[in-house]
Design an enzyme around this catalytic site. Sequence first.
Site, mmCIF file in Angstrom:
data_model
loop_
_atom_site.group_PDB
_atom_site.id
_atom_site.type_symbol
_atom_site.label_atom_id
_atom_site.label_comp_id
_atom_site.label_asym_id
_atom_site.label_seq_id
_atom_site.Cartn_x
_atom_site.Cartn_y
_atom_site.Cartn_z
ATOM 1 N N CYS A 74 56.322 11.495 18.951
ATOM 2 C CA CYS A 74 57.609 10.829 19.233
ATOM 3 C C CYS A 74 58.704 11.864 19.449
ATOM 4 O O CYS A 74 59.572 11.691 20.321
ATOM 5 C CB CYS A 74 57.999 9.923 18.070
ATOM 6 S SG CYS A 74 56.811 8.611 17.749
HETATM 7 C C1 BEZ Z 1 53.429 10.731 16.437
HETATM 8 O O1 BEZ Z 1 54.495 10.531 16.995
HETATM 9 O O2 BEZ Z 1 52.930 11.843 16.378
HETATM 10 C C2 BEZ Z 1 52.710 9.582 15.788
HETATM 11 C C3 BEZ Z 1 53.426 8.530 15.260
HETATM 12 C C4 BEZ Z 1 52.743 7.490 14.647
HETATM 13 C C5 BEZ Z 1 51.362 7.523 14.556
HETATM 14 C C6 BEZ Z 1 50.659 8.587 15.111
HETATM 15 C C7 BEZ Z 1 51.330 9.621 15.744
#
Ligand code: BEZ
Length: 212
Positions: free
Chosen positions: A45
């Site tokens: 994210c």
């Molecule tokens: C991420 O942004 O890395 C992420 C967020 C939630 C679950 C898995 C990955």
Amino acid sequence: MSLQLGDTAPDFTAETTEGKINFYDFLGDNWGVIFSHPADYTPVCTTELGRTAQLQKEFDKRGVKVIAVSVDPLDKHHGWKNDINQTQNCNVEFPIIADEDRKVANLYGMIHPNASTTATVRSLFIIGPDKKIKLTLTYPASTGRNFNEVLRVIDSLQLTSKHTVSTPADWKNDEDVIIPPALSREEAEKKFSKGIREVNSYLRYTPHPELS
Ligand code: BEZ
């Protein structure tokens, strides 16, 4: 039922990192992108919001307002935004909605219970100036989106909303476009004075209508 192409994008009012926003007022007569991500302070994210911020001028050039959604609270968004700016060498200017009560997430069907009962998936909607949904994308939490593709799609959506053309696979915004098969040869010749390249009866190209 989930939102589908041609549906009216739901309006809402929400707290964001840029203050309280009414979505339709925020959009005005512009195109819009609303996209969700699963959670603040997570790696994928962080890169997605950073990339969007790096591309802000490209969205501006196309007259597209961008807004992000996450079910985390506002104070968390502010802290994380600083991290994004620092680690991704950018300046996040678009609002991030603090959707703690999941109002926006539920309106847009951004929670897919078989993926996660609490977090939003990576949903993205492109909305036209008429407030209709023009494109939807859904990615799982493990896969970051390609924001150059989002811009490419916006180029196609904007061009095809103005001209009777379609765009082929992997099209880029300086390449030839496709003449719809519904147009007869006579109609096509009248409409596309730059010329027609006919591969067969239903696959015909013409130069980009807005480039000389
Ligand atoms: C991420 O942004 O890395 C992420 C967020 C939630 C679950 C898995 C990955």
